[in-house]
Design a protein around this motif. Sequence first.
Motif, mmCIF file in Angstrom:
data_model
loop_
_atom_site.group_PDB
_atom_site.id
_atom_site.type_symbol
_atom_site.label_atom_id
_atom_site.label_comp_id
_atom_site.label_asym_id
_atom_site.label_seq_id
_atom_site.Cartn_x
_atom_site.Cartn_y
_atom_site.Cartn_z
ATOM 1 N N ASN A 6 0.833 -1.197 0.000
ATOM 2 C CA ASN A 6 0.000 0.000 0.000
ATOM 3 C C ASN A 6 0.869 1.248 0.000
ATOM 4 O OD1 ASN A 6 -3.141 0.122 0.445
ATOM 5 N ND2 ASN A 6 -2.457 -1.844 1.251
ATOM 6 N N LEU A 7 1.920 1.215 0.799
ATOM 7 C CA LEU A 7 2.778 2.387 0.884
ATOM 8 C C LEU A 7 3.688 2.516 -0.333
ATOM 9 C CD1 LEU A 7 3.774 2.557 4.648
ATOM 10 C CD2 LEU A 7 1.728 3.335 3.492
ATOM 11 N N LEU A 8 4.018 1.396 -0.970
ATOM 12 C CA LEU A 8 4.877 1.464 -2.152
ATOM 13 C C LEU A 8 4.119 2.009 -3.352
ATOM 14 C CD1 LEU A 8 6.996 -1.810 -1.932
ATOM 15 C CD2 LEU A 8 7.704 0.523 -1.476
ATOM 16 N N VAL A 9 2.839 1.627 -3.480
ATOM 17 C CA VAL A 9 2.051 2.142 -4.600
ATOM 18 C C VAL A 9 2.024 3.663 -4.549
ATOM 19 C CG1 VAL A 9 -0.263 2.307 -5.564
ATOM 20 C CG2 VAL A 9 0.621 0.107 -4.873
ATOM 21 N N ALA A 10 1.950 4.194 -3.318
ATOM 22 C CA ALA A 10 1.877 5.644 -3.176
ATOM 23 C C ALA A 10 3.176 6.320 -3.582
ATOM 24 C CB ALA A 10 1.525 6.007 -1.735
ATOM 25 N N GLN A 11 4.257 5.558 -3.684
ATOM 26 C CA GLN A 11 5.519 6.155 -4.101
ATOM 27 C C GLN A 11 5.773 5.930 -5.578
ATOM 28 O OE1 GLN A 11 8.715 5.849 -1.053
ATOM 29 N NE2 GLN A 11 7.309 4.399 -0.132
ATOM 30 N N HIS A 12 4.709 5.580 -6.275
ATOM 31 C CA HIS A 12 4.740 5.365 -7.709
ATOM 32 C C HIS A 12 5.539 6.444 -8.454
ATOM 33 C CE1 HIS A 12 2.948 4.467 -11.629
ATOM 34 N NE2 HIS A 12 2.894 5.761 -11.775
ATOM 35 N N ASN A 13 5.283 7.696 -8.113
ATOM 36 C CA ASN A 13 5.884 8.779 -8.903
ATOM 37 C C ASN A 13 7.384 8.870 -8.726
ATOM 38 O OD1 ASN A 13 3.552 9.783 -10.104
ATOM 39 N ND2 ASN A 13 2.935 10.455 -8.077
ATOM 40 N N THR A 14 7.843 8.700 -7.478
ATOM 41 C CA THR A 14 9.275 8.708 -7.242
ATOM 42 C C THR A 14 9.921 7.597 -8.060
ATOM 43 O OG1 THR A 14 8.472 8.997 -4.996
ATOM 44 C CG2 THR A 14 10.851 9.020 -5.322
ATOM 45 N N LEU A 15 9.270 6.436 -8.053
ATOM 46 C CA LEU A 15 9.829 5.292 -8.774
ATOM 47 C C LEU A 15 9.741 5.502 -10.278
ATOM 48 C CD1 LEU A 15 8.463 2.423 -6.542
ATOM 49 C CD2 LEU A 15 10.793 3.238 -6.707
ATOM 50 N N MET A 16 8.677 6.144 -10.726
ATOM 51 C CA MET A 16 8.556 6.420 -12.162
ATOM 52 C C MET A 16 9.703 7.314 -12.622
ATOM 53 S SD MET A 16 6.101 5.053 -13.796
ATOM 54 C CE MET A 16 5.385 6.032 -15.116
ATOM 55 N N ARG A 17 9.997 8.329 -11.809
ATOM 56 C CA ARG A 17 11.094 9.233 -12.184
ATOM 57 C C ARG A 17 12.412 8.463 -12.230
ATOM 58 N NH1 ARG A 17 8.164 13.060 -9.553
ATOM 59 N NH2 ARG A 17 8.986 12.541 -7.510
ATOM 60 N N ALA A 18 12.607 7.584 -11.249
ATOM 61 C CA ALA A 18 13.864 6.838 -11.175
ATOM 62 C C ALA A 18 14.036 5.937 -12.387
ATOM 63 C CB ALA A 18 13.917 6.019 -9.900
ATOM 64 N N SER A 19 12.920 5.426 -12.908
ATOM 65 C CA SER A 19 13.054 4.511 -14.040
ATOM 66 C C SER A 19 12.979 5.272 -15.356
ATOM 67 C CB SER A 19 11.957 3.445 -13.985
ATOM 68 O OG SER A 19 10.703 4.041 -14.172
ATOM 69 N N GLY A 20 12.964 6.602 -15.302
ATOM 70 C CA GLY A 20 12.912 7.371 -16.538
ATOM 71 C C GLY A 20 11.636 7.120 -17.323
ATOM 72 N N TYR A 21 10.544 6.837 -16.630
ATOM 73 C CA TYR A 21 9.233 6.613 -17.249
ATOM 74 C C TYR A 21 9.247 5.489 -18.273
ATOM 75 C CZ TYR A 21 8.154 10.913 -14.931
ATOM 76 O OH TYR A 21 7.978 11.854 -13.979
ATOM 77 N N THR A 22 10.114 4.492 -18.079
ATOM 78 C CA THR A 22 10.136 3.385 -19.024
ATOM 79 C C THR A 22 10.035 2.089 -18.246
ATOM 80 O OG1 THR A 22 12.509 3.169 -18.869
ATOM 81 C CG2 THR A 22 11.667 4.618 -20.595
ATOM 82 N N VAL A 23 10.245 0.999 -18.956
ATOM 83 C CA VAL A 23 10.218 -0.299 -18.285
ATOM 84 C C VAL A 23 11.611 -0.717 -17.835
ATOM 85 C CG1 VAL A 23 8.165 -1.149 -19.421
ATOM 86 C CG2 VAL A 23 10.381 -1.464 -20.504
ATOM 87 N N LEU A 24 12.576 0.215 -17.930
ATOM 88 C CA LEU A 24 13.954 -0.133 -17.569
ATOM 89 C C LEU A 24 14.041 -0.766 -16.183
ATOM 90 C CD1 LEU A 24 16.115 2.838 -18.845
ATOM 91 C CD2 LEU A 24 15.735 0.595 -19.853
ATOM 92 N N GLY A 25 13.153 -0.299 -15.278
ATOM 93 C CA GLY A 25 13.167 -0.811 -13.925
ATOM 94 C C GLY A 25 13.100 -2.322 -13.869
ATOM 95 N N LEU A 26 12.416 -2.914 -14.859
ATOM 96 C CA LEU A 26 12.273 -4.362 -14.889
ATOM 97 C C LEU A 26 13.622 -5.061 -14.962
ATOM 98 C CD1 LEU A 26 9.368 -5.203 -17.328
ATOM 99 C CD2 LEU A 26 9.510 -5.648 -14.899
ATOM 100 N N PHE A 27 14.597 -4.418 -15.591
ATOM 101 C CA PHE A 27 15.843 -5.111 -15.844
ATOM 102 C C PHE A 27 16.899 -4.811 -14.795
ATOM 103 C CE2 PHE A 27 13.767 -4.319 -19.962
ATOM 104 C CZ PHE A 27 13.374 -5.617 -20.193
ATOM 105 N N GLY A 28 16.468 -4.245 -13.678
ATOM 106 C CA GLY A 28 17.368 -4.113 -12.550
ATOM 107 C C GLY A 28 18.503 -3.134 -12.757
ATOM 108 N N PHE A 29 18.256 -1.992 -13.404
ATOM 109 C CA PHE A 29 19.299 -0.984 -13.503
ATOM 110 C C PHE A 29 19.591 -0.414 -12.125
ATOM 111 C CE2 PHE A 29 18.525 -1.431 -17.859
ATOM 112 C CZ PHE A 29 19.607 -0.882 -18.524
#
Lengths: 278, 304
Positions: A107-130
């Motif tokens: 629940n608390l992680l979903v709310a940090q969606h935006n911080t995480l979106m910025r970190a992944s550069g708005y792409t799916v790069l996050g999936l590959f463990g950068f």
Amino acid sequence: MTGAPILQVEHLEMRFGGLVAVHDLSFAANRGDITALIGPNGAGKTTVFNCITGFYKPSTGMLRLVTSDGASHLLERLPDFRIAQEARVARTFQNIRLFPGMSLLENLLVAQHNTLMRASGYTVLGLFGFGSYTRAEAAAVENARYWLDRIGLLPRADDAAGELPYGAQRRLEIARAMCSAPELLCLDEPAAGLNARESAELEDLLLFIREQHRTSILLIEHDMSVVMRMSDRIVVLDYGTKICEGTPAQVRNDPKVIAAYLGVEEEEVDKVEAEVGL
Amino acid sequence: MEYFVQQLINGVALGSIYGLIAIGYTMVYGIIGMINFAHGDIFMVGAFVALITFLVLVAIGVTALPLALFLVLLVAMALTALYGWTVERIAYRPLRRSFRLAPLISAIGMSIILQNYVQIAQGARVKPLPPLITGGYTLFESNDFAVQLSNVQILIIWLTFTLMIAFSWMIAKTRLGRDMRACEQDARMASLVGVDTDRTISLTFVIGAALAAVAGMMYLLYYGVADFYIGFIAGVKAFTAAVLGGIGSLPGAMLGGLLIGLIETFWSAYFSVEYKDVAAFAVLIVVLIFLPTGILGRPEIEKV
């Protein structure tokens, strides 16, 4: 920090068909303050919240929110997810709306969606463990732990949110709102249904949020003792219009407020109406 | 006994294909509460894209089978995902705030459009693909009956399980999966904490379509034929699988797919091929009478 308004509501009007729920409402909430919005049931308080958070689009009027970087956002023009993302407004609900099937942590992680979106550069790069994304994800978990610890629910981090007792759900909802790093936190009756001890804990939490995180708070609450103790300013609504605005002391002694809340004796009606200017 | 083992293998291979399609139904149902009746036809489009890509690769001289398979898989997933995205964008998103039946009707419309589009573009005739992957293993042999595990079946089962593990991991562990589950539970609330729900829903369709494309390619390899109508029956079967497993539940969709595949195969093997669909749907009815939310579906408990 106190002083400059964070939220300015100007001539807000919300109509549902023929029903005018909020009529020509203007007020401002100052940065760093706890501003309370009170009024009898049906006065339009929650409608004002719904307009601010993008749940409703106001019929007319302007809602300007100034974030700490000086940018100004017109909330009535933003879709709701961008109000959370860019204008940094978070809210809780009168009837709690958690994600009941997800764990507290999630629940608390979903709310940090935006911080995480910025970190992944708005792409799916996050999936590959950068690396940068992995670090952001770890920071998000750390932040979630911090809030869970603060609201005393860390031992239950992996339980489903729907299984928590009522008071704990209320605290979790506030923690979730805080995880989105809001500048304005809108709380809709956070003390409703809480016992005296839980209510005191809630007051502590809100003061902590204001002092430590410098988050401005907009509060709807029926528990007058909470409102009077906590608020820096109070805006009183009745039948969708503002009948009074000021410090707790001013509001407490205002005859219009007393009339709206307690009603008046038959023989006093004329006298009070004359005072009120009706 | 040998006959039984053989049918078990056949059933698991068929069930894998149904399971992959069923995931698309169950995901979309979970997130926006509608049955995407065009999903079966997305599967059919996937099979056709795979077929065309195979022919193109042969024409330009790519004959190394593993490379060709890999390229076909990529192209089919990418193009079919684009179809899935487009269907959502033009047929469902404009109806998002509409009454519940509206997107259902437009889904049926989309299904008819896709079928006729492929019929006109590719012709109504059955398109054959020469068997590409041949051979297999004889597991054991007795009483003049050899239990065969063909290479195609190995590929189908292996690919399905790999994808399902990857997919379950994605739903459980990644940000996108978390956003999807949040949208599933309370889409409005998810958008209030900053999740772009339209984007998340689009991605759901894209992923569902990509999995259906894999199913389409495997169907093509397994049966060696495709026509514009295969989406209908496969779609209805996969939908049945999703409901049987508990619609909205991902493990349920996989399990339901396997069960439908097995029921169908065993019924054809021991009773009659003509009634295999009747058997599959009859089991659905029985399960729904005794377990209205499906095998792994969560019953809704209302708190008072």
